[in-house]
Scaffold this motif. Structure first.
Motif, mmCIF file in Angstrom:
data_model
loop_
_atom_site.group_PDB
_atom_site.id
_atom_site.type_symbol
_atom_site.label_atom_id
_atom_site.label_comp_id
_atom_site.label_asym_id
_atom_site.label_seq_id
_atom_site.Cartn_x
_atom_site.Cartn_y
_atom_site.Cartn_z
ATOM 1 N N LEU A 123 0.834 -1.201 0.000
ATOM 2 C CA LEU A 123 0.000 0.000 0.000
ATOM 3 C C LEU A 123 0.867 1.248 0.000
ATOM 4 O O LEU A 123 0.627 2.194 -0.745
ATOM 5 N N THR A 124 1.894 1.234 0.859
ATOM 6 C CA THR A 124 2.746 2.427 0.908
ATOM 7 C C THR A 124 3.473 2.610 -0.409
ATOM 8 O O THR A 124 3.684 3.730 -0.865
ATOM 9 N N GLU A 125 3.835 1.484 -1.028
ATOM 10 C CA GLU A 125 4.520 1.594 -2.315
ATOM 11 C C GLU A 125 3.636 2.284 -3.340
ATOM 12 O O GLU A 125 4.075 3.157 -4.090
ATOM 13 N N VAL A 126 2.380 1.887 -3.337
ATOM 14 C CA VAL A 126 1.455 2.503 -4.293
ATOM 15 C C VAL A 126 1.250 3.975 -3.952
ATOM 16 O O VAL A 126 1.218 4.842 -4.824
ATOM 17 N N GLU A 127 1.156 4.250 -2.639
ATOM 18 C CA GLU A 127 0.927 5.650 -2.263
ATOM 19 C C GLU A 127 2.092 6.529 -2.669
ATOM 20 O O GLU A 127 1.914 7.697 -2.978
ATOM 21 N N GLU A 128 3.293 5.928 -2.670
ATOM 22 C CA GLU A 128 4.450 6.754 -3.004
ATOM 23 C C GLU A 128 4.537 7.064 -4.477
ATOM 24 O O GLU A 128 5.414 7.813 -4.899
ATOM 25 N N MET A 129 3.642 6.483 -5.255
ATOM 26 C CA MET A 129 3.668 6.800 -6.677
ATOM 27 C C MET A 129 3.343 8.268 -6.915
ATOM 28 O O MET A 129 3.679 8.829 -7.950
ATOM 29 N N ILE A 130 2.643 8.872 -5.973
ATOM 30 C CA ILE A 130 2.433 10.316 -6.061
ATOM 31 C C ILE A 130 3.566 10.983 -5.301
ATOM 32 O O ILE A 130 3.722 10.778 -4.111
ATOM 33 N N THR A 131 4.331 11.797 -5.984
ATOM 34 C CA THR A 131 5.469 12.439 -5.328
ATOM 35 C C THR A 131 4.989 13.554 -4.417
ATOM 36 O O THR A 131 3.852 14.009 -4.514
ATOM 37 N N ALA A 132 5.900 14.009 -3.545
ATOM 38 C CA ALA A 132 5.525 15.022 -2.548
ATOM 39 C C ALA A 132 5.078 16.346 -3.171
ATOM 40 O O ALA A 132 4.053 16.898 -2.775
ATOM 41 N N PRO A 133 5.830 16.908 -4.127
ATOM 42 C CA PRO A 133 5.325 18.157 -4.722
ATOM 43 C C PRO A 133 3.980 17.976 -5.405
ATOM 44 O O PRO A 133 3.137 18.876 -5.382
ATOM 45 N N GLU A 134 3.770 16.777 -5.986
ATOM 46 C CA GLU A 134 2.462 16.540 -6.594
ATOM 47 C C GLU A 134 1.380 16.530 -5.539
ATOM 48 O O GLU A 134 0.270 17.045 -5.749
ATOM 49 N N LYS A 135 1.718 15.959 -4.379
ATOM 50 C CA LYS A 135 0.732 15.945 -3.294
ATOM 51 C C LYS A 135 0.393 17.359 -2.880
ATOM 52 O O LYS A 135 -0.765 17.678 -2.627
ATOM 53 N N GLN A 136 1.433 18.196 -2.785
ATOM 54 C CA GLN A 136 1.188 19.592 -2.420
ATOM 55 C C GLN A 136 0.279 20.259 -3.428
ATOM 56 O O GLN A 136 -0.659 20.983 -3.071
ATOM 57 N N GLN A 137 0.590 19.991 -4.704
ATOM 58 C CA GLN A 137 -0.217 20.591 -5.759
ATOM 59 C C GLN A 137 -1.676 20.141 -5.645
ATOM 60 O O GLN A 137 -2.604 20.939 -5.778
ATOM 61 N N LEU A 138 -1.838 18.848 -5.380
ATOM 62 C CA LEU A 138 -3.191 18.317 -5.237
ATOM 63 C C LEU A 138 -3.915 18.964 -4.072
ATOM 64 O O LEU A 138 -5.097 19.313 -4.168
ATOM 65 N N ASP A 139 -3.203 19.126 -2.951
ATOM 66 C CA ASP A 139 -3.852 19.738 -1.789
ATOM 67 C C ASP A 139 -4.266 21.163 -2.081
ATOM 68 O O ASP A 139 -5.382 21.588 -1.733
ATOM 69 N N ALA A 140 -3.343 21.906 -2.729
ATOM 70 C CA ALA A 140 -3.678 23.297 -3.063
ATOM 71 C C ALA A 140 -4.885 23.345 -3.995
ATOM 72 O O ALA A 140 -5.798 24.172 -3.828
#
Lengths: 216, 546
Positions: free
Chosen positions: B496-513
């Motif tokens: 599960l964590t492996e799959v979650e890491e497919m989204i990189t951190a800056p992408e996560k930030q972008q998604l949150d914004a």
């Protein structure tokens, strides 16, 4: 033009009545208004509370479900040719809803999808039959006419054009036969003597100039 | 239909029903009543899609059809109006109100009806029961009777109504010959106005429905139960005795409720909780006796009010009288005194309350856009009607130069108008009074159009933001789907964590914004709609009074 010096900047009424003086005019505008002008007062922040959050969630859910319902008519062109990876994980239930029949008692009758009746092939056969007979009759007539007065080729052209309207394989054969006949007859509009192919000009036809002046 | 309304309706239709329906809807809005051939010719959509779109529009009440203008023989004409489509903005508020009044069951009933346009009672009850059962714990299910009771409650309080039967369009083409009209009975006049749902006497009658059973949980394993489902489907297609009776949401009733709520909260803000409770009691007592477009409620005597107050509010009779006197003397004029019998007859002034609320909205708009001093000038002009330049400066106690600036900025935004009063017939400027004035109704209308434009801009911006990050959104959706399927099939947490890491951190930030922006825009739409409701109610109330 006479009033150009005096008229520029003068108003047609006494501006003191409005309470403004000449010097307090605002700056004249240069160009169109900017798309996002600077505003002096920032807007008040949105209300944020439990009610608003709940209504926000309701709104987004409603939007999502209404886009999945069969009411949402999607353009058929948008469907991708290749099956996308996500479609394997879509719930089957969503795809089942695609067929929706409304209650026809509340809608006008003309909106019901009409079933197309398959009538065309029967008509076509009849038409072919009729045309076959007609063309045969016309052909025999034509043969007789041609033998009689060495064909007015224009008439046969018209008749072949009329027959082209009726579709059928045999008609093509018949037309081919007619074309062959025309080629054989070599009837055309041109008078034979009009064509001068240059044989009589300074060549073998005449023996007058044998000196060898070149023919051009 | 103004251009802003048409634009907003187009965006709402596109978001909820797709582009085809949007094309048809905007075309009908712009060109009025048309028959099928004309729409086909002018829009160029294929007949099949056009028919489907019209079905969807009629199903949701956005489009009404009637026999043509030339008489009963001409083709049916379709027409749309902006009002119904603009209600889509208010759907979350309707659902939330149903939740506060009737609980989860009521909420789901209203939600289903809003999504589907109109449905029969039996299908609504079944769907709602199934949905409620889904969310309950395992082993429990929702009984149809409970849902039916909620449905009946909603109908009794007029929140739901029957759909009006369709107007007879053209001669009947049924197999059985039409019955010969009995001589002597007067033929009904062909009215040009379309019948509303209210004009039918049965519109609030609950049909006798035989509906027994419990909600069904969707079965998780698909293979084995498919056959069982097929059998069940055949058994379930029995009729329930209410075929052909479709129900729709009664928006007007909800609007009355919102209006009452607005008045009560205004009283609570201006005075105090007890006064708002008194006004709430008065409104509750006159719910059934007051018509929707009445200027004020029926007079209620102070004795009646005293008896109907909620039991946890044990205020004494003299205190009630004092509160009522306070309410009557308040400049907002929510409550008026209509007589002296029975300890004093009191009414709630609906139209005046709406006018005052709209006025408060206008003043607040001016204050937030131009500052408090401009707002002072605006309030002054509202109160004193017509004032000259000099008088404005004096009354507002603002220095001349600044007062001029503010007046001109208000004038350029059309919130303030100039009225010329000539002294001489030739309107000579030196001999004319120029008075500044504010007309409340046209200004309110202008503000309403601004609100429509605002909501349309918000929607467009939201669509733009989603489109910009479309790729990112799709990726996150795919990953969520993968995660869900992995969890359902029981995977180790490392996977599960492996799959979650497919989204990189800056992408996560972008998604949150992105999520934050979209939520803000959506929430803003909801709140602008509250202002829209207030001003619309005010404008509509002035239409009915001469």
């Amino acid at each position: 033009m006479a009033g150009k010096g005096r008229g520029v900047g003068a108003f047609t009424f006494n501006i003191e009545a409005l309470g403004i003086g000449r010097g307090s005019m605002p700056d004249s505008r240069v160009g169109p208004m900017p798309l996002f002008p600077n505003i002096d007062f920032k807007p008040v922040p949105l209300k944020a509370g439990e009610e608003e959050d709940y209504m926000l969630a309701l709104k987004q859910e409603m939007r999502g479900t209404m886009q999945q319902l069969p009411h949402n008519i999607k353009c058929h062109a948008n469907k991708a040719e290749v099956e996308r990876y996500t479609e394997r994980y879509l719930k089957q239930r969503q795809l089942d809803d695609a067929n929706w029949t409304p209650d026809w008692s509340l809608l006008p009758k003309e909106l019901m999808p009409q079933k197309k009746k398959v009538v065309k092939p029967v008509k076509k056969k009849k038409a072919v039959k009729i045309s076959r007979k007609e063309t045969e009759a016309m052909l025999t007539k034509l043969d007789e006419l041609e033998k009689k007065d060495d064909g007015n080729p224009e008439k046969s052209d018209d008749e072949t054009e009329k027959k082209k309207v009726n579709e059928g394989e045999e008609e093509e054969e018949i037309e081919a036969e007619e074309y062959d006949e025309e080629d054989v007859e070599e009837e055309n509009d041109y008078i034979d003597s009009y064509f001068d192919n240059g044989e009589d000009f300074g060549g073998a036809g005449s023996d007058e100039n044998v000196d060898g002046e070149g023919t051009y | 239909m103004t251009a802003q309304e048409v634009r907003l309706c187009g965006l709402l239709l596109q978001e909820h029903f797709g582009e085809m329906v949007e094309k048809v809807g905007t075309h009908l809005l712009k060109s009025g009543a048309q028959n099928l051939r004309m729409i086909l010719h002018e829009t160029g959509i294929s007949l099949d899609l056009l028919k489907k779109s019209l079905c969807v529009l009629v199903q949701h009440g956005a489009c009404v059809f009637s026999s043509g203008r030339k008489g009963p023989g001409s083709p049916t004409e379709y027409r749309t109006s902006c009002d119904r489509i603009l209600r889509i903005l208010r759907y979350p508020r309707y659902i939330y109100t149903a939740k506060t009044l009737y609980g989860d069951t009521g909420e789901l009933i209203i939600e289903e009806l809003l999504q589907r346009g109109h449905m029969t009672m039996s299908s609504t009850v079944k769907t709602v029961a199934d949905r409620l059962t889904q969310n309950m714990e395992d082993g429990r299910s929702m009984d149809y009777n409970d849902v039916s009771n909620s449905f009946s409650n909603l109908v009794e309080t007029h929140f739901l109504q029957r759909c009006p039967p369709p107007p007879r369009a053209g001669p009947k083409e049924s197999v059985t010959p039409a019955p010969h009209p009995v001589p002597g009975t007067p033929t009904p006049p062909i009215s040009t106005a379309l019948p509303t749902a209210e004009s039918f006497p049965d519109c609030y009658k609950v049909p006798h429905v035989t509906l027994t059973g419990r909600g069904k949980r969707p079965l998780s394993s698909e293979d084995v139960d498919d056959q069982r489902n097929a059998k069940k489907a055949k058994m379930d297609s029995e009729t329930h005795g209410d075929e052909g009776i479709c129900w729709q949401v009664n928006f007007e009733r909800f609007h009355l409720h919102f209006r009452d709520q607005a008045i009560i909260s205004a009283v609570a803000n201006k005075l105090d909780q007890t006064s708002s409770e008194i006004v709430r009691t008065m409104l509750r007592m006159s719910e059934v006796t007051t018509s929707p477009s009445a200027t004020c409620t029926k007079p209620l005597s102070a004795n009646e009010i005293f008896r109907s107050l909620p039991t946890n509010y044990n205020i004494t009779r003299p205190i009630l009288d004092q509160y009522l006197t306070l309410l009557v003397d308040d400049p907002m004029e929510f409550v008026g005194k209509a007589g002296e019998s029975g300890g004093g007859m009191y009414v709630v002034n609906m139209h005046r309350a709406l006018a005052n609320l709209a006025r408060a909205t206008l003043e607040s708009v001016v204050q937030e856009r131009f500052g408090s001093r401009s707002a002072r000038i605006f309030r002054l002009l509202l109160r004193k009607r017509h004032l000259e330049q000099k008088q404005v400066e004096d009354f507002a106690m603002i220095p001349a130069k600044e007062a001029k600036d503010m007046l001109y900025s208000l004038l350029s935004q059309n919130l303030v108008q100039l009225q010329e009063v000539p002294k001489t017939p030739d309107y000579a400027p030196s001999r004319t009074f120029y008075l500044y004035t504010v007309n409340q109704l046209p200004t309110a209308r202008m503000l309403l159009q601004n609100c429509y434009k605002t909501v349309a801009n918000l929607i467009e911006r939201r669509l733009y933001e989603s489109k910009e990050s479309k790729r990112l959104l799709e990726k996150s959706q795919r990953i969520e789907a993968i995660l869900a399927s992995l969890q359902a099939s029981g995977a180790e947490p490392e996977q599960l964590t492996e799959v979650e890491e497919m989204i990189t951190a800056p992408e996560k930030q972008q998604l949150d914004a992105l999520r934050l922006h979209i939520n803000k825009l959506d929430s803003a739409e909801n709140q602008v709609d509250e202002t829209i409701f207030l001003i619309e109610s005010y404008v509509n109330s002035t239409k009915t009074t001469s």
